[in-house]
Enzyme design. Sequence first.
Site, mmCIF file in Angstrom:
data_model
loop_
_atom_site.group_PDB
_atom_site.id
_atom_site.type_symbol
_atom_site.label_atom_id
_atom_site.label_comp_id
_atom_site.label_asym_id
_atom_site.label_seq_id
_atom_site.Cartn_x
_atom_site.Cartn_y
_atom_site.Cartn_z
ATOM 1 N N TYR A 138 0.823 -1.207 0.000
ATOM 2 C CA TYR A 138 0.000 0.000 0.000
ATOM 3 C C TYR A 138 0.861 1.263 0.000
ATOM 4 O O TYR A 138 0.459 2.295 -0.511
ATOM 5 C CB TYR A 138 -0.899 0.037 1.240
ATOM 6 C CG TYR A 138 -2.276 -0.534 1.027
ATOM 7 C CD1 TYR A 138 -2.452 -1.832 0.567
ATOM 8 C CD2 TYR A 138 -3.408 0.229 1.305
ATOM 9 C CE1 TYR A 138 -3.713 -2.348 0.394
ATOM 10 C CE2 TYR A 138 -4.679 -0.282 1.134
ATOM 11 C CZ TYR A 138 -4.829 -1.571 0.678
ATOM 12 O OH TYR A 138 -6.089 -2.080 0.507
ATOM 13 N N LYS A 189 2.561 -15.238 2.816
ATOM 14 C CA LYS A 189 2.777 -15.983 1.577
ATOM 15 C C LYS A 189 4.279 -16.257 1.522
ATOM 16 O O LYS A 189 4.972 -15.919 0.549
ATOM 17 C CB LYS A 189 2.279 -15.147 0.377
ATOM 18 C CG LYS A 189 2.260 -15.878 -0.942
ATOM 19 C CD LYS A 189 1.170 -16.951 -1.047
ATOM 20 C CE LYS A 189 1.330 -17.734 -2.335
ATOM 21 N NZ LYS A 189 0.387 -18.871 -2.445
ATOM 22 N N ASP A 221 -3.605 -17.954 0.648
ATOM 23 C CA ASP A 221 -4.594 -18.629 -0.205
ATOM 24 C C ASP A 221 -5.358 -19.678 0.591
ATOM 25 O O ASP A 221 -6.591 -19.788 0.509
ATOM 26 C CB ASP A 221 -3.932 -19.229 -1.462
ATOM 27 C CG ASP A 221 -2.682 -20.048 -1.166
ATOM 28 O OD1 ASP A 221 -2.174 -20.009 -0.023
ATOM 29 O OD2 ASP A 221 -2.202 -20.739 -2.094
ATOM 30 N N ASP A 245 -6.742 -6.570 4.010
ATOM 31 C CA ASP A 245 -7.826 -5.887 3.299
ATOM 32 C C ASP A 245 -8.766 -6.921 2.702
ATOM 33 O O ASP A 245 -9.992 -6.845 2.858
ATOM 34 C CB ASP A 245 -7.219 -5.005 2.190
ATOM 35 C CG ASP A 245 -8.279 -4.288 1.377
ATOM 36 O OD1 ASP A 245 -9.218 -3.740 1.989
ATOM 37 O OD2 ASP A 245 -8.169 -4.283 0.138
ATOM 38 N N ASP A 249 -12.748 -8.402 4.263
ATOM 39 C CA ASP A 249 -14.008 -8.354 3.510
ATOM 40 C C ASP A 249 -14.626 -9.754 3.455
ATOM 41 O O ASP A 249 -15.830 -9.920 3.610
ATOM 42 C CB ASP A 249 -13.780 -7.870 2.065
ATOM 43 C CG ASP A 249 -14.023 -6.367 1.912
ATOM 44 O OD1 ASP A 249 -13.760 -5.620 2.881
ATOM 45 O OD2 ASP A 249 -14.460 -5.946 0.828
HETATM 46 C C1 IPM Z 1 -10.563 -0.681 3.656
HETATM 47 C C2 IPM Z 1 -10.764 -0.067 2.293
HETATM 48 C C3 IPM Z 1 -9.593 0.860 2.014
HETATM 49 C C4 IPM Z 1 -8.342 0.006 1.982
HETATM 50 C C5 IPM Z 1 -9.744 1.716 0.739
HETATM 51 C C6 IPM Z 1 -11.000 2.555 0.775
HETATM 52 C C7 IPM Z 1 -8.542 2.596 0.524
HETATM 53 O O1 IPM Z 1 -10.913 -1.067 1.333
HETATM 54 O O2 IPM Z 1 -10.462 0.080 4.646
HETATM 55 O O3 IPM Z 1 -10.520 -1.910 3.747
HETATM 56 O O4 IPM Z 1 -8.021 -0.588 0.946
HETATM 57 O O5 IPM Z 1 -7.678 -0.064 3.004
HETATM 58 MG MG MG Z 2 -11.091 -3.025 2.147
#
Ligand code: IPM
Ligand code: MG
Length: 358
Positions: A138, A189, A221, A245, A249
Amino acid sequence: MHIAVMPGDGIGPEVIEEALKVLRALEPAGLRLQTTFADVGGIAVDRHGDPLPPQTLELARASDAILFGAVGGPRYDTAPRAQRPEQGLLRLRKELGLFANLRPARIFPGLGAASALKPEVIDGLDILIIRELTGDIYFGQPRGIRTLPSGEREGYDTMRYSESEIRRIARVGFESARVRGRRLCSVDKANVLETTQLWREVVTETARDYPDVALTHMYVDNAAMQLVRDPRQFDVIVTGNMFGDILSDEASALTGSIGMLPSASLDSNHKGLYEPIHGSAPDIAGKGIANPLATILSAAMLLRFSLRAEAHAQRIERAVEHVLLAGLRTADLARGGETPVSTSAMGDAVVHALAAGA
Ligand code: IPM
Ligand code: MG
């Protein structure tokens, strides 16, 4: 205590309003908060030409904690990178040194049916994902898009982690596991990437200071697969910025809706930025149907970690459980036969549950 409030874009302002309602409802119980609003993200680009204007950063530095909505929208997707809403959030994390991102994923009572997984796989699920937030690909340099001698363009980014960056997030992982189920899974990884080979070595070294925590390692993975196959094998997961990240999710979907999950991004001094893990959801913005619970639960995390007001935090969490058990569902949670309630009706219900001492 001084809280900087940054609603941002899309559904951000709507869900922040509900979280503020809930915080204000704790005033009779003795909570004293001073709030100041600031622009961040797309709205800050529109108003100040900068997704993180200097006055917003200054306010963030001067505050004890930041309550953050969401940033981003299709209107900004073609802007130069520095002018994109996401940069407001990424720069805030970096400038304030908010390296430890805590993303709990747990099933709330009554919401098991909203998950895509079978109840027997997710019943009682309670995972904490700890994502490193200020390093990795990042932020690594060099990065860019360049033209090769052949005339073809090439995009490149750099994954990097220093030992000290790995050690400090590993410590957060071990400390968190200590007060939960005492199991820490470090995700990397290491079979392919040098950066994460070092990650594995440093996490293993750090484990010597935490003999009471059982450490395991898993490739990312496999971790992605195990999260849908048997998520309850995990207690605390610690991982880098990009893997975290993605996995967070994925973990959120296990719980039924990304609209339920809060997060805390902390520095080494209890200062933090608190935000729902969902985004700005431009498709439903302004319709009054967004789920405010992730933001309300983020406010609870703010009380817990930055204000050290554990009792107030628990009161909010109990009130949220209470409204869910009472059957209230926003559109993202409603299943066949259930009538969804609006964003503000959900916020009001949490306030009522608080007042009733849920
Ligand atoms: C998160 C989001 C952010 C990230 C984006 C909005 C920059 O996806 O907080 O998970 O990738 O960190
Ligand atoms: Mg995110």
